[in-house]
Design an enzyme around this catalytic site. Structure first.
Site, PDB file in Angstrom:
ATOM      1  N   GLY A  56       0.843  -1.196   0.000  1.00  0.00           N
ATOM      2  CA  GLY A  56       0.000   0.000   0.000  1.00  0.00           C
ATOM      3  C   GLY A  56       0.867   1.230   0.000  1.00  0.00           C
ATOM      4  CB  SER A  61       3.690   6.069   4.869  1.00  0.00           C
ATOM      5  OG  SER A  61       2.331   5.682   4.679  1.00  0.00           O
ATOM      6  CB  ILE A  63       2.011   0.041   3.745  1.00  0.00           C
ATOM      7  CG1 ILE A  63       1.626   1.318   4.523  1.00  0.00           C
ATOM      8  CG2 ILE A  63       1.667  -1.156   4.624  1.00  0.00           C
ATOM      9  CD1 ILE A  63       1.104   2.420   3.727  1.00  0.00           C
ATOM     10  CE  LYS A  77       1.118   5.346   7.632  1.00  0.00           C
ATOM     11  NZ  LYS A  77      -0.198   5.760   8.055  1.00  0.00           N
ATOM     12  CG  ASP A 173      -7.449  11.499   6.042  1.00  0.00           C
ATOM     13  OD1 ASP A 173      -8.409  11.847   5.318  1.00  0.00           O
ATOM     14  OD2 ASP A 173      -6.352  11.129   5.583  1.00  0.00           O
TER      15      ASP A 173
HETATM   16  N1  LIG Z   1      -1.892  -2.798   8.630  1.00  0.00           N
HETATM   17  C1  LIG Z   1      -2.149  -2.883   7.319  1.00  0.00           C
HETATM   18  N2  LIG Z   1      -2.505  -4.066   6.751  1.00  0.00           N
HETATM   19  C2  LIG Z   1      -2.772  -4.147   5.423  1.00  0.00           C
HETATM   20  N3  LIG Z   1      -2.737  -3.091   4.570  1.00  0.00           N
HETATM   21  C3  LIG Z   1      -2.398  -1.875   5.081  1.00  0.00           C
HETATM   22  C4  LIG Z   1      -2.086  -1.711   6.476  1.00  0.00           C
HETATM   23  N4  LIG Z   1      -1.805  -0.408   6.700  1.00  0.00           N
HETATM   24  C5  LIG Z   1      -1.947   0.222   5.516  1.00  0.00           C
HETATM   25  N5  LIG Z   1      -2.300  -0.645   4.530  1.00  0.00           N
HETATM   26  C6  LIG Z   1      -2.566  -0.320   3.108  1.00  0.00           C
HETATM   27  O1  LIG Z   1      -1.839   0.869   2.755  1.00  0.00           O
HETATM   28  C7  LIG Z   1      -2.768   1.932   2.436  1.00  0.00           C
HETATM   29  C8  LIG Z   1      -2.213   3.274   2.908  1.00  0.00           C
HETATM   30  O2  LIG Z   1      -2.083   3.250   4.331  1.00  0.00           O
HETATM   31  P1  LIG Z   1      -2.192   4.592   5.203  1.00  0.00           P
HETATM   32  O3  LIG Z   1      -3.498   5.256   4.926  1.00  0.00           O
HETATM   33  O4  LIG Z   1      -1.912   4.237   6.622  1.00  0.00           O
HETATM   34  O5  LIG Z   1      -1.009   5.469   4.560  1.00  0.00           O
HETATM   35  P2  LIG Z   1      -0.844   7.082   4.526  1.00  0.00           P
HETATM   36  O6  LIG Z   1       0.500   7.372   3.925  1.00  0.00           O
HETATM   37  O7  LIG Z   1      -1.087   7.603   5.905  1.00  0.00           O
HETATM   38  O8  LIG Z   1      -2.017   7.485   3.540  1.00  0.00           O
HETATM   39  P3  LIG Z   1      -2.842   8.850   3.394  1.00  0.00           P
HETATM   40  O9  LIG Z   1      -2.479   9.360   2.041  1.00  0.00           O
HETATM   41  O10 LIG Z   1      -4.266   8.381   3.491  1.00  0.00           O
HETATM   42  O11 LIG Z   1      -2.463   9.749   4.521  1.00  0.00           O
HETATM   43  C9  LIG Z   1      -4.097   1.515   3.093  1.00  0.00           C
HETATM   44  O12 LIG Z   1      -5.211   2.088   2.443  1.00  0.00           O
HETATM   45  C10 LIG Z   1      -4.053   0.003   2.926  1.00  0.00           C
HETATM   46  O13 LIG Z   1      -4.431  -0.361   1.609  1.00  0.00           O
END
Ligand SMILES: Nc1ncnc2c1ncn2[C@@H]1O[C@H](COP(=O)(O)OP(=O)(O)OP(=O)(O)O)[C@@H](O)[C@H]1O
Length: 351
Positions: A56, A61, A63, A77, A173
């Site tokens: 992801g 970030s 993932i 992450k 969010d």
């Molecule tokens: N614990 C997890 N298990 C499985 N998939 C995950 C997990 N954490 C995140 N993901 C995948 O990664 C994606 C992005 O995660 P997250 O929203 O935490 O990142 P972000 O960088 O904070 O994104 P945003 O742009 O929304 O701020 C999620 O929508 C999901 O598809």
């Protein structure tokens, strides 16, 4: 809006060595009192087999799939490359260290270089995020029974951060891609990178530099297109009620199976739903059917009265005046009362 009033009412350091199988090098982490492990960068590389599988990505970030001892999977992450991203990591880490709830993603460990890079090791949610599951191209249709359960569990998670933990937390969010699903389609709220701590009700999300005058204040806007509370966009004031607005949009997604912003036409779901939600007459079954995800018509768990309840709750959450929106606990209570199938989940009790 009067029809909704008739159909829904809201009552007022010990160092340890983790054993691994033969395929993995030894991971050395120091376990803190709270059971969360502090990893080295070498550990992080080993856990992710050198970042071999990206699962992801988001605005802040990337993932990666991680493997703990045996066959246990986790998600790593990673925030890396700038002090700004490091700050987002620290803020999310500090919040996750405080949170323990069955419907909030669990923090297992972290890496922190104290400057530019950090990583959070999270429990792995194999069914990915809700947005992907609702996508019309998804092979699997999420049954109605699971959709009501997801709404209920997310409401419980929001209730926990808003009302049950000290200090209280505003997520900032709430959206379907921040709702993760386990193998049974139970939901877990994730991504606390935009969260604000210590709100009693409202606070202005401003940042200033040490030399800045009040004029040079920078407002850090939070939220995502299609989910952002118009009141927050106008005023820059973040509150618990902005989370309730985002939750209202998620309810519309669960009912319609459509995205918060249509990929083809750029239309916002809240606008598409407005004639239904603003109607002063009773919501007619025909209108509900038109809005409903057509893939649900064959679903034996579908109940049109429950669909109306979900839409009524959405209408309240999406009210333009934040003070007229329900609290998360009011939503939890209403869903339990109005959707009998939720009783199998334990009627609002935390697991
Ligand atoms: N614990 C997890 N298990 C499985 N998939 C995950 C997990 N954490 C995140 N993901 C995948 O990664 C994606 C992005 O995660 P997250 O929203 O935490 O990142 P972000 O960088 O904070 O994104 P945003 O742009 O929304 O701020 C999620 O929508 C999901 O598809």
């Amino acid at each position: 809006m009067s029809c909704f009033l008739t159909c829904v009412r809201f009552d007022d350091s010990i160092t340890t060595t983790t054993t691994t199988d033969n395929k993995q090098p030894t991971i050395t982490g120091s376990v803190s009192v709270s059971g969360v492990t502090c990893y080295t960068w070498d550990d992080v590389e080993s856990l992710t087999s050198n970042f071999s599988r990206l699962i992801g990505s988001g605005g802040y970030s990337s993932i990666y799939l991680a493997r703990l001892s045996g066959s246990t999977k986790a998600a790593l992450k990673v925030h890396a490359g700038s002090h700004r991203l490091y700050q987002v990591f620290r803020s999310e880490l500090e919040i996750l260290l405080r949170l323990q709830h069955p419907h909030i993603v669990k923090l297992l460990g972290y890496f922190d270089d104290s400057e530019e890079s950090g990583a959070l090791l999270l429990e792995y949610l194999p069914q990915g995020n809700l947005q992907e599951k609702l996508n019309r191209n998804s092979k699997q249709v999420l049954p109605w029974r699971n959709r009501t359960a997801i709404a209920f569990q997310v409401a419980q998670a929001i209730e926990h951060i808003h009302e049950k933990c000290i200090p209280q937390i505003v997520h900032g969010d709430i959206k379907s891609s921040n709702i993760l699903l386990d193998k049974h389609f139970n939901s877990k709220l994730c991504d606390f990178g935009s969260a604000k701590v210590g709100f009693s009700s409202m606070v202005q999300p401003c940042t200033t530099t040490s030399t800045s005058s009040p004029r040079s204040k920078q407002v850090t806007m939070i939220g995502s297109p299609g989910y952002t509370d118009p009141h927050y966009l106008r005023t820059g004031i973040a509150s618990k009620k902005m989370d309730m607005y985002g939750f209202g949009v998620v309810l519309l997604e669960l009912v319609s199976g459509k995205e918060a912003v249509s990929a083809e036409r750029g239309e916002m779901l809240v606008h598409a739903a407005a004639p239904l939600l603003d109607s002063s007459a009773e919501i007619g079954e025909e209108k509900v059917r038109q809005f409903l995800d057509p893939r649900l018509f064959k679903d034996s768990s579908l109940d049109l009265e429950e669909v109306k309840t979900m839409l009524c709750v959405a209408a309240f959450c999406l009210r333009s005046a934040p003070s007229l929106r329900p609290s998360a606990s009011q939503v939890v209570q209403t869903l339990v009362k109005k959707i009998p199938s939720l009783s199998y989940l334990g009627c609002g009790k935390e697991e």
